[in-house]
Scaffold this motif. Structure first.
Motif, PDB file in Angstrom:
ATOM      1  N   SER A 275      -3.398  -3.608  -5.184  1.00  0.00           N
ATOM      2  CA  SER A 275      -2.668  -2.375  -4.891  1.00  0.00           C
ATOM      3  C   SER A 275      -3.388  -1.600  -3.791  1.00  0.00           C
ATOM      4  O   SER A 275      -2.786  -0.813  -3.071  1.00  0.00           O
ATOM      5  CB  SER A 275      -2.524  -1.525  -6.150  1.00  0.00           C
ATOM      6  OG  SER A 275      -3.770  -1.015  -6.522  1.00  0.00           O
ATOM      7  N   PHE A 276      -4.678  -1.885  -3.645  1.00  0.00           N
ATOM      8  CA  PHE A 276      -5.439  -1.214  -2.591  1.00  0.00           C
ATOM      9  C   PHE A 276      -4.936  -1.628  -1.219  1.00  0.00           C
ATOM     10  O   PHE A 276      -4.907  -0.862  -0.284  1.00  0.00           O
ATOM     11  CB  PHE A 276      -6.910  -1.594  -2.737  1.00  0.00           C
ATOM     12  CG  PHE A 276      -7.826  -0.802  -1.861  1.00  0.00           C
ATOM     13  CD1 PHE A 276      -7.958   0.555  -2.057  1.00  0.00           C
ATOM     14  CD2 PHE A 276      -8.567  -1.411  -0.864  1.00  0.00           C
ATOM     15  CE1 PHE A 276      -8.815   1.289  -1.266  1.00  0.00           C
ATOM     16  CE2 PHE A 276      -9.425  -0.685  -0.068  1.00  0.00           C
ATOM     17  CZ  PHE A 276      -9.545   0.670  -0.273  1.00  0.00           C
ATOM     18  N   ARG A 277      -4.545  -2.881  -1.109  1.00  0.00           N
ATOM     19  CA  ARG A 277      -4.176  -3.349   0.214  1.00  0.00           C
ATOM     20  C   ARG A 277      -2.689  -3.635   0.340  1.00  0.00           C
ATOM     21  O   ARG A 277      -2.236  -4.118   1.363  1.00  0.00           O
ATOM     22  CB  ARG A 277      -4.978  -4.588   0.578  1.00  0.00           C
ATOM     23  CG  ARG A 277      -4.981  -5.653  -0.465  1.00  0.00           C
ATOM     24  CD  ARG A 277      -5.614  -6.891   0.069  1.00  0.00           C
ATOM     25  NE  ARG A 277      -7.013  -6.694   0.418  1.00  0.00           N
ATOM     26  CZ  ARG A 277      -7.955  -7.599   0.233  1.00  0.00           C
ATOM     27  NH1 ARG A 277      -7.634  -8.741  -0.292  1.00  0.00           N
ATOM     28  NH2 ARG A 277      -9.183  -7.368   0.588  1.00  0.00           N
ATOM     29  N   ILE A 278      -1.922  -3.328  -0.703  1.00  0.00           N
ATOM     30  CA  ILE A 278      -0.516  -3.718  -0.689  1.00  0.00           C
ATOM     31  C   ILE A 278       0.261  -2.990   0.410  1.00  0.00           C
ATOM     32  O   ILE A 278       1.189  -3.542   0.991  1.00  0.00           O
ATOM     33  CB  ILE A 278       0.138  -3.494  -2.071  1.00  0.00           C
ATOM     34  CG1 ILE A 278       1.427  -4.292  -2.171  1.00  0.00           C
ATOM     35  CG2 ILE A 278       0.420  -2.043  -2.337  1.00  0.00           C
ATOM     36  CD1 ILE A 278       1.223  -5.770  -2.204  1.00  0.00           C
ATOM     37  N   HIS A 279      -0.147  -1.751   0.713  1.00  0.00           N
ATOM     38  CA  HIS A 279       0.587  -1.021   1.755  1.00  0.00           C
ATOM     39  C   HIS A 279       0.469  -1.723   3.094  1.00  0.00           C
ATOM     40  O   HIS A 279       1.407  -1.769   3.863  1.00  0.00           O
ATOM     41  CB  HIS A 279       0.083   0.410   1.859  1.00  0.00           C
ATOM     42  CG  HIS A 279       0.368   1.208   0.640  1.00  0.00           C
ATOM     43  ND1 HIS A 279       1.608   1.716   0.368  1.00  0.00           N
ATOM     44  CD2 HIS A 279      -0.413   1.539  -0.414  1.00  0.00           C
ATOM     45  CE1 HIS A 279       1.573   2.335  -0.795  1.00  0.00           C
ATOM     46  NE2 HIS A 279       0.358   2.238  -1.287  1.00  0.00           N
ATOM     47  N   GLY A 280      -0.723  -2.271   3.333  1.00  0.00           N
ATOM     48  CA  GLY A 280      -0.892  -3.012   4.577  1.00  0.00           C
ATOM     49  C   GLY A 280      -0.235  -4.388   4.509  1.00  0.00           C
ATOM     50  O   GLY A 280       0.023  -5.007   5.523  1.00  0.00           O
TER      51      GLY A 280
END
Lengths: 609, 256
Positions: A275-280
């Motif tokens: 979830s930390f990198r899901i936006h990217g």
């Protein structure tokens, strides 16, 4: 001075630059591969079965350009993130912003030119290799296909030149907007909260509508034609992107909120990572989904054309072979084939009338098609009714369509009128003319005896030539071969493009994942220090990457399954043996997943103690 | 009445391969630490103090000698066992915090417990307790990047003790903190040591930090050279430490 510093800075991050360069080179090479086909109108016209193939290539070019555009923007964003700390440091020490901006511009252009040169060369090489390989595997001759095609080179250079220019300016703008401190602390970032409820709902709805329209156009392609193709091309990717952006973060949030599950083992870490990198990741994953759809779709399309040859052959006749009056050689060959059903009948020809033996027909009831149309070619039934007594042409004949279908198929080529009479054994023997025989055979799998059929056709042709007949062999196999000959160019294009798209997909995912690896090294080292076993770390990586691979994989396959309707107006059955391309894709994708996991583990996990 | 937490016998650590110059990072070091002690290890840069800590924390392996932690000989353990041992018996506080920036403060602290598959309800209760103890309860849902250095170090401390380890190890825990935050962290550690009887071993080069310990071992060129025990108030102990440091010519190092 600053330039020297910049060069030494680049050198220190050589590993990251190699990843970046490799990503760019791959995308350029694949774009070039595609263009060698798209611009080679002569080759396309000569080899395609589809009239509107130009349009298909136009659409393909557009999609690939779109995907490449986002890819390049992302890659250059990565370039900036590599350098921002260093640039921030220079600025803190008093370098002027304009100077740094120019440095960034130069760097982007240098990286761009390097990758363009290497990428084009690699593209030419790839085209040679893939072209050679495919024509070998598919056993076809390619005429008019040039791996080094100047219009394609020109267009590739132009396209990427413009793209690199745009992204260079974009990077400069981004740099100009940031403060020194933001640059210096660029590596530290907090988790961005998930998009607000209203925006997310809106995006979800818009995404569903777009995807719905896209799918609708694909399903009703026969009616909508060109309009449908264009709409589907725009709406399907749009829907995919919107849905990925709206739903993936929300989905992970939900999984994360499930506390009972989360507080077990490595799960909290794995989902934290995701979830930390899901936006990217969302846009990249949507891109991957589209590339999977295009790649697997192209392969499935190519295979469908190949299968269509079989469909055409199967619908031409039920039995795989029929040999009239086989000679010694033919008999030996026939005996070497394992038939699931082998029938042998005798007939006599008298005044252009064929005579069959009633008892033989009754004791060896043949298979025929249930209905005589191409859609239901593989539904067979056995004739149950009695053989028609009497002849096919005078009034005492009671028509039996099933027997009629079978007996007409059996008529030899040199009996143009196809009139027959079924007589009993005694009557048959009383006929004066010479007794002839015909052997029919059906195997479990037509395609696994290709060599035998070819040999049988050759022997038959020899027989025809010896009899100085003008006929050429007309068999199930010859129909199959002819169809394949016509379709081979299209099959080749399908496979070629499929490989190009899947390689692009691989390079996208690989790039995205490797660029994140540097930051992960620290995380895994820390976990190791507080006592997490290596196997558990490895497990967490497998789990995380599995989810990353799963979403675009499923979305891409769903696109393919719906999208195969596209071919319904050229192919009899686009979905025939659809599991073959799906299985091929699943296998490639799984292998690719395993390779990525392995590579990633090697980068981020400390060596064995 | 007390059993040893650390028992190190003739431990040496050698660096350098066959054809290189061999360097002793640790040279025949022996000492014992009993349960409930608060020990500091001091020495100049390169004296071997971090190597000693790494050997004790099972991150590095001794070339010779035996290392017993909580009654277990860790020199004979395999990699997987060492991991489990670290997870259950040891707590770490590092100079650079080593928090996971992709997890919230709460999840960071919960990690050692969830790794051992402790039931969720128990985890929640323990984490809550430890956060309240360290005064960071209101930070639960924040991410490490959004809180201050002092708060990060408290979070690291909370993570280090939440699973009630046999031994808490600190590697320059105050190194990245200003004096106010450093004092507050040291007070917390002292409280943990005195009230909960947690054994603490801390590496530092800062005399002020060291003065919170009960016993200090000085290390130079890989050998233990002196040991002092605190008998009176902290202020006089601090003076005593400074005296020893100047004697070994490394008082400067407190400023590095």
């Amino acid at each position: 001075m600053l330039i020297q510093l910049a060069v030494s800075g680049m050198r220190s991050k050589l590993k990251d630059y190699i990843v970046l360069l490799a990503g760019l080179v791959m995308s350029i090479a694949i774009f070039y591969m595609f263009q060698t086909m798209a611009w080679n109108t002569g080759f396309i016209k000569e080899n395609a079965v589809i009239n509107s193939i130009r349009l298909v290539y136009g659409v393909g070019s557009f999609l690939l350009a779109l995907v490449t555009f986002f890819y390049i923007l992302y890659a250059n964003g990565f370039l900036l993130s590599l350098r921002q700390r260093e640039f921030g440091l220079y600025m803190m020490l008093g370098a002027r912003k304009e100077k740094i901006g120019r440095l960034m511009l130069i760097e982007t252009i240098v990286v761009g030119v390097c990758s363009l040169v290497i990428g084009t060369v690699l593209g030419v090489l790839l085209s040679v290799v893939v072209g050679h390989l495919m024509s070998n595997i598919l056993e076809i001759e390619l005429s008019g296909y040039y791996p080094l095609y100047w219009p394609a080179v020109l267009f590739t250079c132009l396209f990427f030149g413009v793209l690199f220019l745009i992204s260079a300016v974009w990077n400069r703008l981004r740099l100009a907007r940031r403060q020194v401190l933001q640059l210096l602390n660029g590596n530290m970032q907090a988790d961005r909260p998930a998009r607000g409820g209203a925006a997310r709902v809106l995006m979800t709805i818009a995404g569903c509508i777009s995807l719905g329209i896209g799918y609708f156009c694909l399903v009703f392609m026969e009616q909508l034609r060109e309009l449908g193709l264009l709409t589907a091309t725009v709406m399907t990717p749009l829907g995919t992107y919107l849905l990925f952006m709206a739903l993936l973060p929300a989905l992970l949030d939900r999984l994360k909120k499930n506390e009972k599950r989360m507080l077990r083992g490595m799960k909290s870490f794995t989902f934290g990572q995701l979830s930390f990198r899901i936006h990217g990741l969302t846009k990249m994953l949507a891109t991957v989904a589209m590339l999977i759809a295009l790649g697997a779709g192209a392969i499935a399309g190519g295979l469908a054309f190949m299968n269509n040859a079989l469909v055409a052959a199967e619908s031409s006749s039920v039995y795989d072979t029929q040999v009239h009056n086989p000679n010694q050689e033919q008999l030996r060959l026939l005996n070497s084939i394992t038939f699931t059903e082998r029938l042998e009948y005798h007939y006599k020809v008298d005044h252009e009338m064929l005579y069959f033996v009633q008892e033989e027909l009754e004791s060896q009831r043949p298979l025929i098609k249930e209905e005589y149309n191409s859609k239901s070619w593989n539904r067979l039934i056995r004739i149950q009714g009695p053989p028609p007594a009497g002849s096919s042409w005078n009034g005492d004949y009671s028509p039996d369509p099933q027997w009629n279908q079978f007996l007409l198929d059996m008529t030899p080529n040199d009996q143009p009128y196809g009139e027959y009479r079924v007589v009993n054994k005694q009557q048959f023997e009383e006929l004066a003319s010479k007794e002839q025989r015909i052997v029919l055979g059906k195997t479990a799998d037509f395609l696994s005896y290709k060599a035998k059929w070819r040999e049988l056709d050759r022997l038959e042709q020899e027989k025809l030539d010896a009899a100085q007949s003008n006929w050429t062999v007309y068999s199930k196999f010859s129909i199959y071969e002819n169809y394949l000959g016509i379709a081979s160019g299209t099959v080749f294009m399908g496979f070629f493009l499929g490989i190009a798209f899947l390689t692009m997909m691989a390079s996208c995912l690989m790039f995205k994942i490797l660029t994140g690896a540097a930051k992960d090294i620290q995380r895994y080292q820390m976990l190791r220090k507080i006592g997490v076993r290596r196997e558990r770390l490895a497990g967490s990586i497998r789990h995380e990457l599995l989810l990353v691979f799963l979403f675009p994989g499923l979305a891409g396959l769903s696109h393919v399954l719906v999208g195969m309707n596209l071919f319904s107006f050229i192919l009899v059955e686009p979905y025939y043996r659809i599991w073959v391309p799906v299985a091929i894709f699943t296998m490639i994708y799984s292998v690719y997943y395993l390779i990525t996991v392995n590579l990633y583990q090697r980068i981020v996990l400390p060596g064995k103690e | 009445m007390t059993k040893p937490v650390i028992d190190i016998r003739q431990v040496s650590k050698l660096y350098g391969g066959k054809h290189e110059n061999k360097v002793y990072a640790l040279n025949n070091v022996s000492f014992t630490m009993v349960e409930g002690e608060f020990i500091g290890i001091m020495g100049a840069s390169g004296s071997g103090k971090t190597t000693l800590l790494n050997v004790i924390s099972t991150l590095d392996q001794a070339t010779e000698g035996t290392v017993m932690i909580a009654g277990t000989d860790i020199t004979r353990m395999k990699s997987g066992q060492l991991s489990d041992f670290r997870a259950k018996q040891l707590g770490f506080i590092f100079q650079d915090f080593n928090l996971l920036d992709n997890l919230t403060v709460h999840d960071n602290i919960a990690l050692p417990l969830s790794l051992q598959d402790v039931p969720a309800a128990e985890i929640k209760q323990k984490v809550k307790h430890v956060m309240e103890n360290l005064g960071i309860a209101e930070l639960a849902d924040k991410y490490p990047a959004t809180i201050s250095g002092g708060q990060r170090q408290r979070t690291a401390a909370a993570r280090a003790i939440v699973h009630e380890p046999a031994l808490l190890l600190g590697d320059e825990p105050t190194g990245a903190l200003d004096s106010k935050n450093a004092t507050s962290l040291l007070e917390t550690m002292k409280k943990l040591n005195e009230e909960q009887n947690i054994s603490i071993l801390m590496v530092t080069h800062d005399a002020m930090s060291a003065s919170y310990c009960r016993r200090i071992l000085f290390i130079q060129d890989g050998r233990l050279v002196k040991e002092i025990v605190r008998l009176g108030p902290r202020e006089s102990f601090y003076q005593e430490i400074l005296g020893v440091l100047s004697e070994y010519g490394s008082a400067r190092s407190s400023g590095e």
